[in-house]
Design a protein around this motif. Sequence first.
Motif, PDB file in Angstrom:
ATOM      1  N   LEU A 108      -0.597   2.368  -1.275  1.00 30.92           N
ATOM      2  CA  LEU A 108       0.174   1.354  -0.381  1.00 30.92           C
ATOM      3  C   LEU A 108      -0.020   1.439   1.003  1.00 30.92           C
ATOM      4  CD1 LEU A 108       3.470   1.954  -2.580  1.00 30.92           C
ATOM      5  CD2 LEU A 108       1.699   0.099  -2.523  1.00 30.92           C
ATOM      6  N   ASP A 109      -0.279   2.786   1.439  1.00 36.61           N
ATOM      7  CA  ASP A 109      -0.489   2.738   2.967  1.00 36.61           C
ATOM      8  C   ASP A 109      -1.699   1.976   3.285  1.00 36.61           C
ATOM      9  OD1 ASP A 109       1.770   4.195   3.373  1.00 36.61           O
ATOM     10  OD2 ASP A 109       0.735   6.138   3.357  1.00 36.61           O
ATOM     11  N   ARG A 110      -2.714   2.056   2.644  1.00 33.55           N
ATOM     12  CA  ARG A 110      -4.178   1.253   2.686  1.00 33.55           C
ATOM     13  C   ARG A 110      -3.952  -0.080   2.415  1.00 33.55           C
ATOM     14  NH1 ARG A 110      -8.545   4.314   2.313  1.00 33.55           N
ATOM     15  NH2 ARG A 110      -8.352   6.517   3.611  1.00 33.55           N
ATOM     16  N   GLN A 111      -2.692  -0.423   1.972  1.00 30.87           N
ATOM     17  CA  GLN A 111      -2.452  -2.149   1.603  1.00 30.87           C
ATOM     18  C   GLN A 111      -3.248  -2.457   0.514  1.00 30.87           C
ATOM     19  OE1 GLN A 111      -2.477  -3.891   5.759  1.00 30.87           O
ATOM     20  NE2 GLN A 111      -0.144  -3.338   6.081  1.00 30.87           N
ATOM     21  N   SER A 145      -4.626  -4.649  -2.594  1.00 26.89           N
ATOM     22  CA  SER A 145      -4.143  -5.682  -3.393  1.00 26.89           C
ATOM     23  C   SER A 145      -3.713  -5.468  -4.595  1.00 26.89           C
ATOM     24  CB  SER A 145      -5.425  -6.564  -3.360  1.00 26.89           C
ATOM     25  OG  SER A 145      -5.784  -7.020  -1.784  1.00 26.89           O
ATOM     26  N   ARG A 170       7.553  -5.182  -5.775  1.00 25.15           N
ATOM     27  CA  ARG A 170       7.164  -5.420  -4.264  1.00 25.15           C
ATOM     28  C   ARG A 170       6.615  -6.714  -4.194  1.00 25.15           C
ATOM     29  NH1 ARG A 170       5.979  -0.180  -1.847  1.00 25.15           N
ATOM     30  NH2 ARG A 170       4.829  -1.646  -0.115  1.00 25.15           N
ATOM     31  N   LEU A 199       3.461  -6.044  -6.459  1.00 21.46           N
ATOM     32  CA  LEU A 199       2.024  -5.524  -6.314  1.00 21.46           C
ATOM     33  C   LEU A 199       1.390  -5.856  -7.818  1.00 21.46           C
ATOM     34  CD1 LEU A 199      -0.162  -4.058  -4.661  1.00 21.46           C
ATOM     35  CD2 LEU A 199       0.543  -1.858  -5.680  1.00 21.46           C
TER      36      LEU A 199
END
Length: 374
Positions: free
Chosen positions: A129-132, A134, A159, A161
């Motif tokens: 999630l920190d790396r965003q 997809s 979210r 996601l």
Amino acid sequence: MEGLAGAYARLCLWAKVPHMRARLSDIAQQAEVSEATVSRVLNDRPGVAPETRQAVLTALDVLGYERPARLRKRSAGLVGLVVPELDNPIFPAFAQIIESALAPTGYTPVLCTQTPGGVREDEYVEMLLDRQVSGIVFVSGLHADTAADHDRYRTLLARPLPIVMINGYAPGIPAPFVSCDDRESAELAVAHLVALGHRRIGLITGPDRFVPVQRKVAGYKAAMGRLTDIAPDELAELTELSLFGVEGGEAAAGRLIERGVTGLVCGSDLMALGAIRAARQRGLSVPGDISVVGYDDSPLMAFTDPPLTTVRQPVAAMAVAAVRALVDEINGHPSPNSEYLFRPELVVRGSTAVARPADPPKRQRPTPSLPIPA
């Protein structure tokens, strides 16, 4: 200030200031190319093969470096890939095909591998999630564990996601699932052994809290009830639930061999290799004395001694289906929140054979009659 920062970055790149050299060196090492090649890719210069360019861009993503603005349009983003381990060769096989299936879509997988005492699934998810990312593909994760809290997945979906699960259906999670038909896999294995004349057939698989295990047990019992005359209560003595892996298979097989089984259905290829070891330690031959059937058809199983008869998971078809479902979700075309079941295939090799006939009862020599005294 932004102009000065940009100029400094360009000077570092071309003048090779030590700090930038370290970054170039890291990227080059990760991509297995030269620093000059990294420089050409970052500056969007010609003369770099497409696969090499992609390797450099992937290295940037993996190391956490931001892509230059001119290059960002060439990558759709990152996709998390969470697998339980790499010791079992079936999981690297899934990872490799998922990576290949993602490449044409522009997404780059970030592989997260769990190890005993290492980073847990939830911690990997936080990092992703920190790396965003997809989306995330979970292979044999906590979704397959009926004792686990599945709210973690519902939180991700809220979210929102996109996520896709491979092997292990959980009806309370509104997401696409891709599974091999574990029930049918056990039925195929039992039917094969029965056709070879085996009757006392044992089952070795993992802990019963996992959905694939529950389905294999159900398939085993159904096939044994249909194809043999063994009573249902006797099947409990022919079923051993153990730890996944070679050691678990060896321990479980040892107990079943003592109970007189002549055929073994195993929940994985690694467990089957453990069963073969247990038989040999007792002076028995495979398949001469005991027949063994694995599950997965992992790489190299055709080259074991003996070559392993196994039930093949359609890994390629399952991985491609999972990627398609995830990419559709990312692109705003949701897939049905249901389970896609793929049929397994029996692969007959050298670890199964016709059952030996039971030893005939020894004939008793007649006792000579004694004369009756007058």
